[in-house]
Design a protein around this motif. Structure first.
Motif, PDB file in Angstrom:
ATOM      1  N   ARG A  14       0.765  -1.079   0.001  1.00  0.00           N
ATOM      2  CA  ARG A  14       0.145  -0.056  -0.094  1.00  0.00           C
ATOM      3  C   ARG A  14       1.012   1.188   0.042  1.00  0.00           C
ATOM      4  NH1 ARG A  14      -2.637   4.000   2.582  1.00  0.00           N
ATOM      5  NH2 ARG A  14      -4.677   4.148   2.554  1.00  0.00           N
ATOM      6  N   LEU A  15       1.837   1.287   0.830  1.00  0.00           N
ATOM      7  CA  LEU A  15       2.641   2.554   0.714  1.00  0.00           C
ATOM      8  C   LEU A  15       3.600   2.715  -0.342  1.00  0.00           C
ATOM      9  CD1 LEU A  15       4.011   2.066   4.667  1.00  0.00           C
ATOM     10  CD2 LEU A  15       2.453   3.415   3.818  1.00  0.00           C
ATOM     11  N   GLU A  16       4.031   1.508  -1.005  1.00  0.00           N
ATOM     12  CA  GLU A  16       4.538   1.688  -2.419  1.00  0.00           C
ATOM     13  C   GLU A  16       3.779   2.062  -3.402  1.00  0.00           C
ATOM     14  OE1 GLU A  16       6.504  -2.168  -2.977  1.00  0.00           O
ATOM     15  OE2 GLU A  16       7.880  -2.133  -1.720  1.00  0.00           O
ATOM     16  N   ILE A  17       2.591   1.783  -3.522  1.00  0.00           N
ATOM     17  CA  ILE A  17       1.681   1.972  -4.528  1.00  0.00           C
ATOM     18  C   ILE A  17       1.229   3.694  -4.116  1.00  0.00           C
ATOM     19  CG2 ILE A  17      -1.045   2.084  -5.139  1.00  0.00           C
ATOM     20  CD1 ILE A  17      -0.848  -1.136  -4.322  1.00  0.00           C
ATOM     21  N   GLN A  18       1.121   4.140  -3.017  1.00  0.00           N
ATOM     22  CA  GLN A  18       0.971   5.512  -2.588  1.00  0.00           C
ATOM     23  C   GLN A  18       2.140   6.183  -3.175  1.00  0.00           C
ATOM     24  OE1 GLN A  18      -0.180   6.095   1.258  1.00  0.00           O
ATOM     25  NE2 GLN A  18      -1.097   7.752   0.868  1.00  0.00           N
ATOM     26  N   SER A  19       3.376   5.777  -3.117  1.00  0.00           N
ATOM     27  CA  SER A  19       4.349   6.645  -3.311  1.00  0.00           C
ATOM     28  C   SER A  19       4.816   6.897  -4.857  1.00  0.00           C
ATOM     29  CB  SER A  19       5.696   5.941  -2.840  1.00  0.00           C
ATOM     30  OG  SER A  19       6.068   4.566  -3.285  1.00  0.00           O
ATOM     31  N   VAL A  20       4.630   5.761  -5.497  1.00  0.00           N
ATOM     32  CA  VAL A  20       4.738   5.695  -7.185  1.00  0.00           C
ATOM     33  C   VAL A  20       3.575   6.245  -7.738  1.00  0.00           C
ATOM     34  CG1 VAL A  20       6.354   3.765  -6.881  1.00  0.00           C
ATOM     35  CG2 VAL A  20       4.179   3.368  -7.475  1.00  0.00           C
ATOM     36  N   GLU A  46      -9.592   4.916  -3.363  1.00  0.00           N
ATOM     37  CA  GLU A  46      -9.226   6.120  -2.693  1.00  0.00           C
ATOM     38  C   GLU A  46      -7.596   6.564  -2.897  1.00  0.00           C
ATOM     39  OE1 GLU A  46      -7.685   7.163   1.947  1.00  0.00           O
ATOM     40  OE2 GLU A  46      -9.004   5.440   1.692  1.00  0.00           O
ATOM     41  N   LEU A  47      -6.810   5.583  -3.223  1.00  0.00           N
ATOM     42  CA  LEU A  47      -5.229   5.979  -3.529  1.00  0.00           C
ATOM     43  C   LEU A  47      -5.285   6.638  -5.154  1.00  0.00           C
ATOM     44  CD1 LEU A  47      -3.516   2.898  -1.970  1.00  0.00           C
ATOM     45  CD2 LEU A  47      -3.429   5.226  -1.255  1.00  0.00           C
ATOM     46  N   ARG A  48      -6.139   6.011  -5.791  1.00  0.00           N
ATOM     47  CA  ARG A  48      -6.172   6.297  -7.279  1.00  0.00           C
ATOM     48  C   ARG A  48      -6.561   7.683  -7.563  1.00  0.00           C
ATOM     49  NH1 ARG A  48      -9.850   6.287 -11.227  1.00  0.00           N
ATOM     50  NH2 ARG A  48     -11.462   5.267  -9.942  1.00  0.00           N
ATOM     51  N   THR A 112       6.393   7.092 -23.752  1.00  0.00           N
ATOM     52  CA  THR A 112       6.098   5.655 -22.790  1.00  0.00           C
ATOM     53  C   THR A 112       5.132   6.144 -21.700  1.00  0.00           C
ATOM     54  OG1 THR A 112       8.581   4.989 -23.091  1.00  0.00           O
ATOM     55  CG2 THR A 112       7.213   4.056 -21.154  1.00  0.00           C
ATOM     56  N   ILE A 113       4.248   5.196 -21.834  1.00  0.00           N
ATOM     57  CA  ILE A 113       3.006   5.197 -20.804  1.00  0.00           C
ATOM     58  C   ILE A 113       3.229   4.295 -19.734  1.00  0.00           C
ATOM     59  CG2 ILE A 113       0.368   4.728 -20.751  1.00  0.00           C
ATOM     60  CD1 ILE A 113       0.529   5.083 -23.755  1.00  0.00           C
ATOM     61  N   THR A 114       3.108   4.813 -18.528  1.00  0.00           N
ATOM     62  CA  THR A 114       3.277   3.921 -17.483  1.00  0.00           C
ATOM     63  C   THR A 114       2.056   3.751 -16.914  1.00  0.00           C
ATOM     64  OG1 THR A 114       5.527   4.976 -16.671  1.00  0.00           O
ATOM     65  CG2 THR A 114       4.427   3.708 -15.023  1.00  0.00           C
ATOM     66  N   ALA A 115       1.811   2.147 -16.898  1.00  0.00           N
ATOM     67  CA  ALA A 115       0.580   2.068 -16.329  1.00  0.00           C
ATOM     68  C   ALA A 115       0.667   0.964 -15.042  1.00  0.00           C
ATOM     69  CB  ALA A 115      -0.330   0.871 -17.438  1.00  0.00           C
ATOM     70  N   MET A 116       0.046   1.237 -14.005  1.00  0.00           N
ATOM     71  CA  MET A 116       0.123   0.517 -12.696  1.00  0.00           C
ATOM     72  C   MET A 116      -0.975  -0.668 -12.757  1.00  0.00           C
ATOM     73  SD  MET A 116      -0.164   1.489  -8.744  1.00  0.00           S
ATOM     74  CE  MET A 116       1.502   1.924  -8.686  1.00  0.00           C
ATOM     75  N   GLN A 149       6.230  -8.589  -3.989  1.00  0.00           N
ATOM     76  CA  GLN A 149       7.066  -7.510  -4.394  1.00  0.00           C
ATOM     77  C   GLN A 149       6.630  -6.575  -5.669  1.00  0.00           C
ATOM     78  OE1 GLN A 149      11.054  -8.502  -4.077  1.00  0.00           O
ATOM     79  NE2 GLN A 149      10.961  -9.842  -5.915  1.00  0.00           N
ATOM     80  N   GLN A 150       7.105  -5.536  -5.976  1.00  0.00           N
ATOM     81  CA  GLN A 150       6.660  -4.499  -6.821  1.00  0.00           C
ATOM     82  C   GLN A 150       7.779  -4.641  -8.001  1.00  0.00           C
ATOM     83  OE1 GLN A 150       6.380  -0.066  -7.350  1.00  0.00           O
ATOM     84  NE2 GLN A 150       4.701  -0.472  -6.129  1.00  0.00           N
ATOM     85  N   GLN A 151       7.325  -4.709  -9.132  1.00  0.00           N
ATOM     86  CA  GLN A 151       8.347  -4.747 -10.508  1.00  0.00           C
ATOM     87  C   GLN A 151       7.719  -4.143 -11.571  1.00  0.00           C
ATOM     88  OE1 GLN A 151       8.690  -8.973 -11.949  1.00  0.00           O
ATOM     89  NE2 GLN A 151       6.643  -9.325 -11.417  1.00  0.00           N
ATOM     90  N   ARG A 152       8.703  -3.769 -12.320  1.00  0.00           N
ATOM     91  CA  ARG A 152       8.373  -2.889 -13.530  1.00  0.00           C
ATOM     92  C   ARG A 152       8.499  -3.788 -14.910  1.00  0.00           C
ATOM     93  NH1 ARG A 152       8.140   2.737 -14.893  1.00  0.00           N
ATOM     94  NH2 ARG A 152       8.383   2.942 -17.005  1.00  0.00           N
ATOM     95  N   VAL A 153       7.651  -3.830 -15.723  1.00  0.00           N
ATOM     96  CA  VAL A 153       7.551  -4.693 -16.871  1.00  0.00           C
ATOM     97  C   VAL A 153       7.302  -3.945 -18.079  1.00  0.00           C
ATOM     98  CG1 VAL A 153       6.717  -6.842 -17.850  1.00  0.00           C
ATOM     99  CG2 VAL A 153       6.837  -6.837 -15.198  1.00  0.00           C
ATOM    100  N   ASN A 154       8.282  -4.127 -19.019  1.00  0.00           N
ATOM    101  CA  ASN A 154       8.211  -3.349 -20.472  1.00  0.00           C
ATOM    102  C   ASN A 154       7.424  -4.416 -21.217  1.00  0.00           C
ATOM    103  OD1 ASN A 154       8.324  -2.308 -23.036  1.00  0.00           O
ATOM    104  ND2 ASN A 154      10.330  -1.290 -22.594  1.00  0.00           N
ATOM    105  N   ILE A 155       6.238  -4.050 -21.817  1.00  0.00           N
ATOM    106  CA  ILE A 155       5.162  -4.932 -22.502  1.00  0.00           C
ATOM    107  C   ILE A 155       5.171  -4.407 -24.151  1.00  0.00           C
ATOM    108  CG2 ILE A 155       3.777  -5.801 -20.508  1.00  0.00           C
ATOM    109  CD1 ILE A 155       1.684  -3.768 -21.568  1.00  0.00           C
TER     110      ILE A 155
END
Length: 318
Positions: A14-20, A46-48, A112-116, A149-155
């Motif tokens: 939750r904290l990581e989502i909020q920060s990025v 609420e975070l979005r 580049t579009i960043t999508a969570m 854990q969170q990770q970034r993936v180029n699709i």
């Protein structure tokens, strides 16, 4: 049944989502098409904030087609929200999601579009990521809380995904949502009671899909109560113990597993109308809990002040 399941890694997520989130262009929320309301995390909403959001109704091959269309229309009534149903049997549809994402943020054309991508546990998020990337990147499993854990993936196509662990909220205030989460397998078995879940499932199916029950368990009619229905299923499936009594836990597990596996056909366990009624009820429950908490706090403060006064008076008398 009260469900409280908030492991440490979920608090961290939750904290990581909020920060990025400030760096995110679009939020992709993966929902279970059988329970679009109960699998929609209010904490994530609420975070979005006002970020564009694509609601992906996963496992739509297990849900009632007509009700899936109703839910899509419901979600798209909200500004900045698109909704799309997918199934792992139709990979091209999943891969088209990134083109939908691009259309939601036309101002990012050429960049580049960043999508969570977010979603509750065991909703199929990791499988969707792997299809989008056309390779195995995210770990998949048929139990909740595989991704931790969170990770970034180029699709590809200038879209990067931020994958996050499946996040449940601290307390499921709507008890019916808790039951539905248990029915589809989004809550670990250790955090729920199969009999409770089975009774809830029996009541809902008897009211909304009685013919499925009769066909699946070879019943001439649907019994009048949830207990009688579970007992009838238990007898049909040989869940008998001492004195020919039905083992309620075993019979409940059979019903729950049949629902999860689609053995009763395509089921949707809630509607937008039902959601609205339960939202009113849940708001009342939360308000009552907050009021009770305030009263409890006021009583504690009063006891503390009374104790302090008594101690002062005792000192003065000495």
């Amino acid at each position: 049944m009260s469900i409280q399941w908030f492991p440490g890694h979920m608090h961290k997520a939750r904290l990581e989502i909020q920060s990025v989130l400030p760096k995110v262009d679009v939020v992709i929320e993966v929902l279970d098409a059988r329970i679009p309301y109960s699998s929609e995390n209010p904490m994530l909403a609420e975070l979005r904030g006002d970020k564009p959001c694509l609601k992906v109704l996963a496992k739509s091959d297990l849900a009632d087609d007509a009700m899936t269309d109703v839910w899509i229309s419901h979600f798209e009534e909200s500004e900045g929200v698109r909704a799309h149903a997918v199934t792992t049997e139709d990979v091209p549809t999943i891969r088209r999601l990134k083109h939908i994402v691009a259309k939601m943020v036309p101002h990012r054309a050429g960049k580049t579009i960043t999508a969570m991508i977010v979603g509750i546990p065991n909703v199929g998020k990791s499988t969707i990521i792997n299809f989008l990337a056309n390779r195995k990147i995210a770990k998949t499993g048929n139990t909740p809380a595989v991704t931790q854990q969170q990770q970034r993936v180029n699709i590809g196509d200038s879209v990067a995904l931020l994958d996050t662990p499946g996040v449940l909220w601290p307390n499921v205030h709507n008890v019916n949502s808790g039951y539905r989460l248990g029915l589809v397998g989004s809550i670990k078995d250790t955090a729920m009671d199969y009999a409770d879940i089975g009774f809830f499932g029996a009541r809902y199916l008897a009211a909304n899909y009685p013919e499925r029950l009769m066909q699946r368990y070879d019943l001439d009619s649907v019994p009048g109560t949830d207990l009688e229905l579970i007992e009838a299923i238990g007898r049909r499936r040989g869940c008998l113990g001492k004195n020919n009594m039905v083992d309620i836990d075993r019979a409940s597990r059979i019903l729950v597993n049949d629902i999860r596996g689609g053995e009763l056909g395509r089921l949707t366990l809630e509607t937008p109308e039902l959601m609205r009624r339960e939202q009113v009820q849940t708001a009342k429950v939360i308000a009552e809990k907050e009021e009770a908490s305030k009263e409890k706090d006021a009583k504690r403060k009063k006891r503390f002040r009374d104790k302090q006064r008594a101690q002062r008076k005792s000192r003065e008398m000495r």
